[in-house]
Write a protein that holds these residues in place. Sequence first.
Motif, PDB file in Angstrom:
ATOM      1  N   VAL A 186      -6.681  -2.998  -5.329  1.00  0.00           N
ATOM      2  CA  VAL A 186      -5.405  -2.297  -5.526  1.00  0.00           C
ATOM      3  C   VAL A 186      -5.230  -2.098  -7.024  1.00  0.00           C
ATOM      4  O   VAL A 186      -5.514  -3.021  -7.798  1.00  0.00           O
TER       5      VAL A 186
ATOM      6  N   GLN B  55      -2.961  -0.561 -10.555  1.00  0.00           N
ATOM      7  CA  GLN B  55      -1.628  -0.307 -11.096  1.00  0.00           C
ATOM      8  C   GLN B  55      -1.777   0.309 -12.480  1.00  0.00           C
ATOM      9  O   GLN B  55      -2.195  -0.369 -13.426  1.00  0.00           O
TER      10      GLN B  55
ATOM     11  N   LYS C 143       3.389   1.730 -14.050  1.00  0.00           N
ATOM     12  CA  LYS C 143       3.558   2.418 -12.765  1.00  0.00           C
ATOM     13  C   LYS C 143       3.501   1.451 -11.592  1.00  0.00           C
ATOM     14  O   LYS C 143       3.413   0.232 -11.782  1.00  0.00           O
ATOM     15  N   GLY C 144       3.559   2.006 -10.389  1.00  0.00           N
ATOM     16  CA  GLY C 144       3.558   1.206  -9.185  1.00  0.00           C
ATOM     17  C   GLY C 144       2.157   0.882  -8.690  1.00  0.00           C
ATOM     18  O   GLY C 144       1.160   1.104  -9.370  1.00  0.00           O
ATOM     19  N   LEU C 145       2.110   0.349  -7.467  1.00  0.00           N
ATOM     20  CA  LEU C 145       0.863  -0.115  -6.874  1.00  0.00           C
ATOM     21  C   LEU C 145       0.233   0.965  -6.004  1.00  0.00           C
ATOM     22  O   LEU C 145       0.931   1.680  -5.270  1.00  0.00           O
TER      23      LEU C 145
ATOM     24  N   TRP D 187      -3.198   1.342  -3.366  1.00  0.00           N
ATOM     25  CA  TRP D 187      -4.417   0.758  -2.796  1.00  0.00           C
ATOM     26  C   TRP D 187      -5.577   1.697  -3.075  1.00  0.00           C
ATOM     27  O   TRP D 187      -5.440   2.915  -3.057  1.00  0.00           O
TER      28      TRP D 187
ATOM     29  N   TYR E  54      -6.614  -4.931  -9.231  1.00  0.00           N
ATOM     30  CA  TYR E  54      -6.448  -6.227  -8.589  1.00  0.00           C
ATOM     31  C   TYR E  54      -7.369  -6.350  -7.378  1.00  0.00           C
ATOM     32  O   TYR E  54      -7.471  -5.428  -6.567  1.00  0.00           O
TER      33      TYR E  54
ATOM     34  N   PHE F  81      -1.835  -7.240   5.766  1.00  0.00           N
ATOM     35  CA  PHE F  81      -1.373  -6.974   4.407  1.00  0.00           C
ATOM     36  C   PHE F  81      -2.164  -7.821   3.418  1.00  0.00           C
ATOM     37  O   PHE F  81      -2.923  -8.711   3.793  1.00  0.00           O
ATOM     38  N   MET F  82      -1.976  -7.527   2.105  1.00  0.00           N
ATOM     39  CA  MET F  82      -2.650  -8.259   1.040  1.00  0.00           C
ATOM     40  C   MET F  82      -1.892  -9.544   0.753  1.00  0.00           C
ATOM     41  O   MET F  82      -0.803  -9.517   0.171  1.00  0.00           O
ATOM     42  N   ALA F  83      -2.455 -10.667   1.150  1.00  0.00           N
ATOM     43  CA  ALA F  83      -1.738 -11.939   1.082  1.00  0.00           C
ATOM     44  C   ALA F  83      -1.920 -12.677  -0.238  1.00  0.00           C
ATOM     45  O   ALA F  83      -1.031 -13.420  -0.660  1.00  0.00           O
TER      46      ALA F  83
ATOM     47  N   TRP G 115      -3.627 -12.404  -4.372  1.00  0.00           N
ATOM     48  CA  TRP G 115      -4.059 -11.462  -5.399  1.00  0.00           C
ATOM     49  C   TRP G 115      -4.674 -12.197  -6.588  1.00  0.00           C
ATOM     50  O   TRP G 115      -4.249 -13.299  -6.953  1.00  0.00           O
ATOM     51  N   GLY G 116      -5.671 -11.549  -7.211  1.00  0.00           N
ATOM     52  CA  GLY G 116      -6.190 -12.038  -8.472  1.00  0.00           C
ATOM     53  C   GLY G 116      -5.283 -11.611  -9.618  1.00  0.00           C
ATOM     54  O   GLY G 116      -4.272 -10.928  -9.409  1.00  0.00           O
ATOM     55  N   GLN G 117      -5.648 -12.001 -10.830  1.00  0.00           N
ATOM     56  CA  GLN G 117      -4.850 -11.687 -12.015  1.00  0.00           C
ATOM     57  C   GLN G 117      -5.083 -10.262 -12.517  1.00  0.00           C
ATOM     58  O   GLN G 117      -4.284  -9.755 -13.297  1.00  0.00           O
TER      59      GLN G 117
END
Lengths: 120, 112
Positions: free
Chosen positions: A37, A39, A43-45, A47, A95, A106-108, A110-112
């Motif tokens: 995903v 960003q 801005k927004g996210l 996929w 990400y 859903f994406m449970a 996330w990495g940094q």
Amino acid sequence: DVQLVESGGGLVQPGGSLGLSCAASGFIFSRYAMSWVRQAPGKGLEWVSVISGSLSHIYYADSVKGRFTISRDNSKNTLYLQMNSLRAEDTAVYYCAKFYDSTDSFMADWGQGALVTVSS
Amino acid sequence: DIVMTQSPDSLAVSLGERATINCKSSQSVLYSSNNKNYLAWYQQKPGQPPKVLIYWASTRESGVPDRFSGSGSGTDFTLTISSLQPEDVAIYYCQQYYNTWTFGQGTKVEIK
């Protein structure tokens, strides 16, 4: 605990290529669908791509289809994203994210994130 | 593609007061065979990755404070923070996972 660590980000010229990796730990990697995903700055996210645990299902957003390739090595607990023909609009934090279970979820976790900058 | 539209884009709420964020999908995300709404809410604080708060529209993720709640069905959903705390300052996103995955544009929550 689930850990996802992205690597491979950096500066690349328009039209160039770059590969990202995501090292996963703390769960049975092969059992879970994984995703990228992104960003863009401020801005927004969005996929980018998704791959099932068994590699049987792969999905790409229209914005990257034909240019990006997602893959995974379940023996190495690693997710990859190969990005070709990069454009300025691909500049973003990318990400790596683990799904709750299958791709019907859903994406449970996330990495940094890894920053990719496409600029001349 | 399913388009997710959040409102408002930003809101400022006093500490201890209620914050309400709305999310509307361009088509229903309710799967009739299992009666589940394929809708999640995420919180993103500055410089951090998103964190899932709510999934299946109303199921709170483990460890998420109970002041966060999700409601709605079909095409209209709401995230409510019942009593805003300083640590709740963030951008909140809804996401549908009914047909591929799309996010709302985000709602920025600040302290008034």
